[in-house]
Scaffold this motif. Sequence first.
Motif, mmCIF file in Angstrom:
data_model
loop_
_atom_site.group_PDB
_atom_site.id
_atom_site.type_symbol
_atom_site.label_atom_id
_atom_site.label_comp_id
_atom_site.label_asym_id
_atom_site.label_seq_id
_atom_site.Cartn_x
_atom_site.Cartn_y
_atom_site.Cartn_z
ATOM 1 N N ALA A 470 -66.549 125.244 59.225
ATOM 2 C CA ALA A 470 -67.143 124.689 57.748
ATOM 3 C C ALA A 470 -68.381 123.800 57.808
ATOM 4 C CB ALA A 470 -66.004 124.276 57.111
ATOM 5 N N PHE A 471 -68.648 123.101 58.923
ATOM 6 C CA PHE A 471 -69.521 122.028 59.046
ATOM 7 C C PHE A 471 -70.588 122.484 59.976
ATOM 8 C CE2 PHE A 471 -66.410 120.095 56.687
ATOM 9 C CZ PHE A 471 -66.799 119.130 55.928
ATOM 10 N N ASP A 472 -70.423 123.542 60.409
ATOM 11 C CA ASP A 472 -71.589 123.890 61.537
ATOM 12 C C ASP A 472 -72.951 124.459 61.123
ATOM 13 O OD1 ASP A 472 -72.729 124.573 63.941
ATOM 14 O OD2 ASP A 472 -70.997 125.639 64.750
ATOM 15 N N THR A 473 -73.707 123.729 61.261
ATOM 16 C CA THR A 473 -75.217 124.361 60.660
ATOM 17 C C THR A 473 -76.036 124.792 61.722
ATOM 18 O OG1 THR A 473 -76.322 122.016 60.882
ATOM 19 C CG2 THR A 473 -75.024 122.545 58.690
ATOM 20 N N SER A 474 -75.666 124.946 62.924
ATOM 21 C CA SER A 474 -76.405 125.755 63.806
ATOM 22 C C SER A 474 -76.473 127.091 63.745
ATOM 23 C CB SER A 474 -75.590 125.421 65.447
ATOM 24 O OG SER A 474 -74.699 125.967 65.364
ATOM 25 N N VAL A 475 -77.932 127.637 64.302
ATOM 26 C CA VAL A 475 -77.976 129.114 63.898
ATOM 27 C C VAL A 475 -77.358 129.911 65.117
ATOM 28 C CG1 VAL A 475 -79.926 130.936 63.877
ATOM 29 C CG2 VAL A 475 -80.097 128.636 62.907
ATOM 30 N N SER A 476 -76.411 130.718 65.019
ATOM 31 C CA SER A 476 -75.839 131.460 66.041
ATOM 32 C C SER A 476 -76.688 132.888 66.598
ATOM 33 C CB SER A 476 -74.529 131.746 65.697
ATOM 34 O OG SER A 476 -74.524 132.723 64.593
ATOM 35 N N HIS A 477 -77.278 133.608 65.542
ATOM 36 C CA HIS A 477 -77.907 134.722 65.948
ATOM 37 C C HIS A 477 -78.653 135.244 64.980
ATOM 38 C CE1 HIS A 477 -74.156 135.961 63.886
ATOM 39 N NE2 HIS A 477 -74.860 137.176 63.544
ATOM 40 N N LYS A 478 -79.587 136.405 64.972
ATOM 41 C CA LYS A 478 -80.153 137.019 63.904
ATOM 42 C C LYS A 478 -79.219 138.152 63.586
ATOM 43 C CE LYS A 478 -84.918 135.467 64.868
ATOM 44 N NZ LYS A 478 -85.002 134.904 63.733
ATOM 45 N N ASP A 479 -79.296 138.413 62.190
ATOM 46 C CA ASP A 479 -78.246 139.684 61.692
ATOM 47 C C ASP A 479 -79.025 140.831 62.348
ATOM 48 O OD1 ASP A 479 -77.828 141.679 59.347
ATOM 49 O OD2 ASP A 479 -76.139 140.455 59.912
ATOM 50 N N LYS A 480 -78.551 141.699 62.725
ATOM 51 C CA LYS A 480 -79.192 143.132 63.248
ATOM 52 C C LYS A 480 -79.686 143.894 62.071
ATOM 53 C CE LYS A 480 -76.718 143.666 67.609
ATOM 54 N NZ LYS A 480 -75.621 144.620 68.243
ATOM 55 N N ALA A 481 -79.261 143.840 61.039
ATOM 56 C CA ALA A 481 -79.526 144.546 59.991
ATOM 57 C C ALA A 481 -80.631 144.044 59.141
ATOM 58 C CB ALA A 481 -78.444 144.684 58.718
ATOM 59 N N THR A 482 -80.735 142.830 58.989
ATOM 60 C CA THR A 482 -81.767 142.055 58.259
ATOM 61 C C THR A 482 -82.729 141.339 58.794
ATOM 62 O OG1 THR A 482 -80.258 140.127 57.826
ATOM 63 C CG2 THR A 482 -79.935 141.882 56.431
ATOM 64 N N PRO A 492 -68.293 135.763 59.451
ATOM 65 C CA PRO A 492 -66.730 135.694 59.395
ATOM 66 C C PRO A 492 -66.096 136.169 60.714
ATOM 67 C CG PRO A 492 -67.880 137.722 58.351
ATOM 68 C CD PRO A 492 -68.916 136.597 58.630
ATOM 69 N N ARG A 493 -67.075 136.788 61.882
ATOM 70 C CA ARG A 493 -66.869 136.914 63.024
ATOM 71 C C ARG A 493 -66.543 136.018 64.044
ATOM 72 N NH1 ARG A 493 -71.658 140.991 64.077
ATOM 73 N NH2 ARG A 493 -72.477 139.099 62.854
ATOM 74 N N VAL A 494 -67.121 134.626 63.736
ATOM 75 C CA VAL A 494 -66.796 133.313 64.476
ATOM 76 C C VAL A 494 -65.401 132.794 64.554
ATOM 77 C CG1 VAL A 494 -67.918 131.262 65.308
ATOM 78 C CG2 VAL A 494 -69.270 133.431 64.852
ATOM 79 N N VAL A 495 -64.832 132.846 65.224
ATOM 80 C CA VAL A 495 -63.364 131.922 64.999
ATOM 81 C C VAL A 495 -63.687 130.376 64.839
ATOM 82 C CG1 VAL A 495 -61.479 131.286 65.996
ATOM 83 C CG2 VAL A 495 -62.269 133.585 66.619
ATOM 84 N N ASP A 496 -63.146 129.964 63.999
ATOM 85 C CA ASP A 496 -63.314 128.157 63.694
ATOM 86 C C ASP A 496 -62.241 127.483 64.731
ATOM 87 O OD1 ASP A 496 -63.398 125.793 62.719
ATOM 88 O OD2 ASP A 496 -62.953 126.591 60.479
ATOM 89 N N PRO A 497 -62.990 126.917 65.453
ATOM 90 C CA PRO A 497 -62.297 126.149 66.583
ATOM 91 C C PRO A 497 -61.238 125.021 65.991
ATOM 92 C CG PRO A 497 -64.638 125.890 66.980
ATOM 93 C CD PRO A 497 -64.409 126.558 65.569
ATOM 94 N N ALA A 498 -61.320 124.640 64.817
ATOM 95 C CA ALA A 498 -60.380 123.638 64.147
ATOM 96 C C ALA A 498 -59.116 124.332 63.704
ATOM 97 C CB ALA A 498 -61.262 122.977 62.970
ATOM 98 N N LEU A 499 -59.284 125.643 63.706
ATOM 99 C CA LEU A 499 -57.847 126.282 63.153
ATOM 100 C C LEU A 499 -57.276 126.860 64.234
ATOM 101 C CD1 LEU A 499 -59.565 128.107 60.214
ATOM 102 C CD2 LEU A 499 -57.945 126.198 60.190
ATOM 103 N N LYS A 500 -57.605 126.492 65.645
ATOM 104 C CA LYS A 500 -56.847 127.056 66.786
ATOM 105 C C LYS A 500 -55.244 126.573 66.530
ATOM 106 C CE LYS A 500 -56.403 126.920 71.831
ATOM 107 N NZ LYS A 500 -55.048 126.165 71.898
ATOM 108 N N GLU A 501 -54.894 125.488 66.270
ATOM 109 C CA GLU A 501 -53.633 125.043 66.201
ATOM 110 C C GLU A 501 -52.883 125.436 64.871
ATOM 111 O OE1 GLU A 501 -55.834 123.256 69.211
ATOM 112 O OE2 GLU A 501 -56.246 123.123 66.974
ATOM 113 N N SER A 502 -53.963 125.781 63.801
ATOM 114 C CA SER A 502 -53.212 126.246 62.598
ATOM 115 C C SER A 502 -52.539 127.524 62.651
ATOM 116 C CB SER A 502 -54.344 126.249 61.520
ATOM 117 O OG SER A 502 -54.021 126.701 60.314
ATOM 118 N N ALA A 503 -53.220 128.399 63.618
ATOM 119 C CA ALA A 503 -52.373 129.902 63.951
ATOM 120 C C ALA A 503 -51.275 129.703 64.598
ATOM 121 C CB ALA A 503 -53.517 130.479 64.823
#
Length: 675
Positions: A470-482, A492-503
């Motif tokens: 929720a606080f990650d402002t780094s650029v991960s990739h360019k969207d293929k469509a746009t 939404p495809r990137v898993v939140d590391p802070a929620l590993k234990e929540s699972a």
Amino acid sequence: MPETENRPSFPARAVITGGMPYGNKNLHFGHIGGVFVPADFFARFLRDRIGSENVLFVSGTDCYGSPIMEGYRKKVENEGYAGTIEDYVRANHDAQKAALDAYGISLDLFAGSGLEPARDVHAQVSDEVIRRLHERGFLKRRSTRQFYDVEAGQFLNGRQVQGRCPVRGCKSEKAYADECDLGHQFDPEELIAPVSQLTGTTPELRPVDNWYFDLPAFRDELERLMDEWDADPQVRAIVTKTVRESLVDPVIYVQTKFRAAYDEVADRLPEHTLAEAEGGQQSFSLTFAGWEERDEAREVLEAAGIRFRTGKCLLPFRITGNIEWGVPAPELDGLGGLTVWCWPESLWAPISFTRTALGLAPEGRYSSADWRDWWCADDAAVYQFIGQDNIYFYCVAQPALWEALDWGLFQDTPIANYHILFMNKKASSSGKIAPPMAAELLEHYTAEQLRAHWLSLGLDQKAVSFSPKAFDTSVSHKDKATGADVLVRDDPRVVDPALKESAFLTNIFNRLARSCLYGAANVCDGHLPRVAPSAEAQDAAREATLAFERLAHDFDAHGALAVAEDFCRAANKRWDDASRAAKGDDAAYEAALADAFRALRTVTLLMHPCVPDGCERICEHLGFSAREFFGWDHALDGVLELAAARGEKPEEHRIVPLPPRFDFFEKHPSQVKGR
């Protein structure tokens, strides 16, 4: 609790402390995740293990000192703040307390060194400590030079001067009058390129008299203590390694280009040992018998225009200062009008807070109302949770002070965590990388999600990054469509590391609890299974409980929670297999349910210090009080034994019905689809 070989021992009474936050700011995630949550985990475990009447968990706001004065000055000048400095500290204290409460930090007292109800007690303890040190000959009056801003016409407090740290090997560019932001200590004369924060000018150094504690006199005692701590599994290696860096002879490092200039003044220096530069080193070293000889040499080298840096060593520890906002120091030998430097008084503040908490408690709340039974008795212990940067104060200065006082204070057990990084970088509320505040995080995560995540990071072993999506402002990739840049937090495809234990909480643990309670309602008419769990289930629960106890005793929350999670996952799989095989056979289903209840009882007990709210809800629905369920007197027993201790048969012990689709560990609303 039944005796078993190789069980760890616990004290009869214990004080747990969390490092004190300064009174000029609210709490960011590092305060909570790096210190207070680990301290709370152990405090809650210990209350379960030895009884809440035998545990005191105290901390508070560090109200005094130059950081607070400087924060107040800036707020008045920049924001037009009209309150007093005490109003300013009180507001910050209240905000800190609210943040701690929001994360379920179960302090018995979160006080303030300069606020009621602890203020007067703390002033009295400070007076007692300083007079005692003076009586025993461990306070030395020293005339040192303090920074003075000629343009502003005033002496500068510690935070009103900034420069570069002079300690060799330190890269801190944020050093104050006598310490850097990494915790190194030095004399004001050593600060490199000092600048007044009031006027931006270079301040002068003018003499002032203060009291200093003779810390170098305790080198032998500290070396013996480090030998003891090296053999103590509860003390982390980072502690003794850091302390031993200061238990060395005083050294001056001189750049090799000044070798000829050194030769010219060498005979004017106190006796020393010269070590030539080797292997590409850019400086040679001069080793002295003591800090006084080293300082005498510094004056000679400075007069000759020779550049040098000093190494770490034990130096006299400043006790008093002359800033207005501080605990008044007693007048000694005609030297008065001083206040206590904030660092030493913060070391004995937990004693002040213990005395305050005991004084406020109703009769019978704690097993003893005498603070000495908590800080001096052979069967008691004090556990201090601190950050890596504070090892010098709590593990060098404090043990020496306790020895000098000769009050019978035993040496506390320090639990020093490595840095908790933010997005793989060290963050600081006063640095370039601003960390999220504790309250901000709760807009995206629940407190129990974050508690579980922080405890699982393994900060006892190394510095670890906290990287909430929720606080990650780094650029991960360019969207293929746009072709547009997509932020990690928006993908939404990137898993939140802070929620590993929540699972684990929301899927595995929650599912086991629901399976037991819904299953009992369907097959057991809302009471406990009438059959005993299998030997396999009993042995697994016993093994997990004893492994968890050992790891929790050694402050390995990461390892302890891994034991609980592995056990719960195995129990869930056993339940899945057995309940599936028992379809249509109520007797077999009840036997499978008995194993599941046995596992649920153990998982809930072990996870209680980590996620107390969810575990206490499970306890309520199982029909037990928190004291009988979470007390470790019956930690190796299952729910049938707990019911029997009440004089109940399984069919007589009713569980509290569970509403449909009930969750013991809920997700944050922002994590629920469609909301």
